[in-house]
Write an enzyme that holds these catalytic residues in place. Structure first.
Site, short mmCIF file in Angstrom:
data_model
loop_
_atom_site.label_atom_id
_atom_site.label_comp_id
_atom_site.label_asym_id
_atom_site.label_seq_id
_atom_site.Cartn_x
_atom_site.Cartn_y
_atom_site.Cartn_z
N CYS A 25 -16.46 1.75 0.82
CA CYS A 25 -15.30 0.65 1.07
C CYS A 25 -14.70 0.87 2.42
CB CYS A 25 -14.31 1.35 0.46
SG CYS A 25 -13.87 3.20 0.34
N ASP A 57 -17.10 6.90 -0.95
CA ASP A 57 -16.17 6.79 -0.34
C ASP A 57 -15.49 8.02 0.24
OD1 ASP A 57 -13.10 6.05 0.17
OD2 ASP A 57 -12.47 6.16 -1.98
N GLN A 113 -10.01 -4.02 -3.26
CA GLN A 113 -11.39 -3.49 -2.81
C GLN A 113 -12.52 -4.15 -3.99
OE1 GLN A 113 -12.26 -1.74 0.10
NE2 GLN A 113 -14.13 -2.19 -0.71
N ARG A 139 -13.80 -8.78 1.69
CA ARG A 139 -12.55 -8.52 1.45
C ARG A 139 -11.62 -9.81 1.91
NH1 ARG A 139 -10.37 -3.44 1.68
NH2 ARG A 139 -8.65 -4.31 0.76
N ARG A 160 1.10 -1.26 -0.05
CA ARG A 160 -0.03 -0.10 -0.22
C ARG A 160 0.88 1.00 -0.06
NH1 ARG A 160 -5.33 1.35 3.45
NH2 ARG A 160 -6.07 -0.27 1.99
N HIS A 172 -7.51 0.65 -6.36
CA HIS A 172 -7.67 -0.27 -5.32
C HIS A 172 -8.19 -1.45 -5.74
CE1 HIS A 172 -7.87 -1.35 -1.11
NE2 HIS A 172 -8.76 -0.67 -0.64
N1 CP Z 1 -11.25 -0.21 2.69
C1 CP Z 1 -10.08 -0.25 2.98
O1 CP Z 1 -9.10 -0.50 1.99
O2 CP Z 1 -10.00 -0.24 4.24
P1 CP Z 1 -8.45 -0.10 5.05
O3 CP Z 1 -7.84 1.35 4.62
O4 CP Z 1 -8.86 -0.21 6.52
O5 CP Z 1 -7.67 -1.17 4.66
N1 NVA Z 2 -9.91 6.77 -1.26
C1 NVA Z 2 -9.51 6.15 0.13
C2 NVA Z 2 -9.90 4.74 0.31
C3 NVA Z 2 -9.73 4.18 1.52
C4 NVA Z 2 -9.87 2.78 1.70
C5 NVA Z 2 -8.24 6.74 0.47
O1 NVA Z 2 -7.39 6.35 -0.45
O2 NVA Z 2 -7.87 7.09 1.42
#
Ligand code: CP
Ligand code: NVA
Length: 315
Positions: free
Chosen positions: A267, A227, A136, A295, A106, A133
């Site tokens: 999400c 989101d 997701q 997930r 990430r 993502h």
């Molecule tokens: N939806 C999602 O990716 O959640 P987290 O940021 O908690 O991993």
């Molecule tokens: N768009 C959000 C998604 C979190 C799962 C972010 O990037 O923070």
């Protein structure tokens, strides 16, 4: 007997790293894991987690997925490893892929993720970048399929910022032929290259619509999805974005414009009364926690299509 088939692409950096057939296959494997009809073992396999941003769902669902498969994870916190000190990605990737069997990363830039994949001898998974993502989106379409059985005539409306989550929903929508509508304030449209790629895949260009009007986008939709307005790394833009996204909250008024059997997705994490009201998040229409559960199943399926495992049912 259903068995995980290895993906043609070694990595899962983008939603477009699977073909339509592979995407359906991952969903089928995920459903079977969920229903406990599959027992694949990845004894001694190690998943390395490199998370430059916070995470609850992605990190824990990967950890539990590996544990259920008989493998294990190493959480490489960048602040306590040499990554935070600036060790080049190409060195980190070459070293870690000699220890681990797969890496989930990430980070901010998609190009950094691609750099990891270039130098890693083992599969690399996108656990969220600023651009996409894809893990997701796997769980999201799994949740939609559970609700509507197939994707025929499903209209998915995403209301919010056209960044990572929206981009992956668009690309998967193109793979699956799902009508995707994105409603965002002017200037927050999805990535132009993502839109271009999606149009190249969609057989019918009317299936992807980008608008600045959430009310039009919500009309008759089967799925309303949102989101956060300010993503991780955009903390300093919160005030400005809260103003720009005024009118883009999924509330009762917007839900009443959707199909009467519409479901609500998010999400998570959510900011109640910003992108979604508490009333809608907690309503009967919400499938948000089923989506979060998926997930786990979707990533278990993904891992089993990237790694060599032992099918315990084979005796
Ligand atoms: N939806 C999602 O990716 O959640 P987290 O940021 O908690 O991993
Ligand atoms: N768009 C959000 C998604 C979190 C799962 C972010 O990037 O923070």
């Amino acid at each position: 007997m259903l068995k995980p088939i290895k993906l043609v692409n070694k990595n899962f950096l983008s939603s477009l790293d699977t073909s339509t057939e592979e995407f359906f296959h991952i969903l089928e494997i995920a459903e079977n894991f969920k229903n406990k009809n599959l027992n694949i073992e990845f004894k001694n396999k190690v998943l390395g987690l490199i998370f430059d941003k916070s995470s609850t769902r992605t990190r824990v669902s990967f950890q539990v997925a590996m544990s259920r498969l008989g493998g294990t994870t190493v959480d490489l916190n960048p602040t306590t490893s040499q990554i935070g000190r600036g060790e080049p990605i190409r060195d980190t990737a070459r070293v870690l892929s000699r220890y681990c069997d797969v890496l989930a990363i990430r980070t901010f830039k998609q190009s950094d993720l691609e750099e990891y994949a270039k130098w890693s001898s083992k599969p690399v998974i996108n656990a969220l970048t600023d651009l996409e993502h894809p893990c997701q989106a796997l769980a999201d379409y799994m949740t939609i399929k559970e609700e509507f059985v197939d994707f025929k005539n499903v209209v998915l409306t995403f209301i919010g910022d056209g960044n990572n989550v929206a981009n992956s929903l668009i690309l998967c929508g193109a793979l699956l032929g799902v009508e995707v509508r994105i409603a965002c304030p002017k200037g927050y449209e999805p990535n132009a290259l993502v839109i271009q790629k999606a149009y190249e895949i969609y057989q019918n260009e009317n299936l992807l619509k980008i608008t600045n009007d959430p009310n039009i986008a919500a009309l008759g939709a089967n799925v309303l999805y949102t989101d956060v307005w300010s993503s991780m790394g955009e903390e300093n833009k919160k005030e400005e974005k809260d103003k720009r996204f005024n009118g883009f909250t999924i509330n009762q008024d917007l839900v009443s414009k959707a199909d009467e059997n519409a479901i609500i997705l998010h999400c998570l994490p959510a900011y109640r009364s910003k992108e979604i009201t508490d009333e809608i998040l907690e309503s009967k229409k919400s499938r948000i926690f089923e989506q979060a559960e998926n997930r786990l199943h979707a990533q278990q399926a993904l891992l089993s299509c990237l790694l060599d495992g032992v099918d315990l049912r084979a005796g």
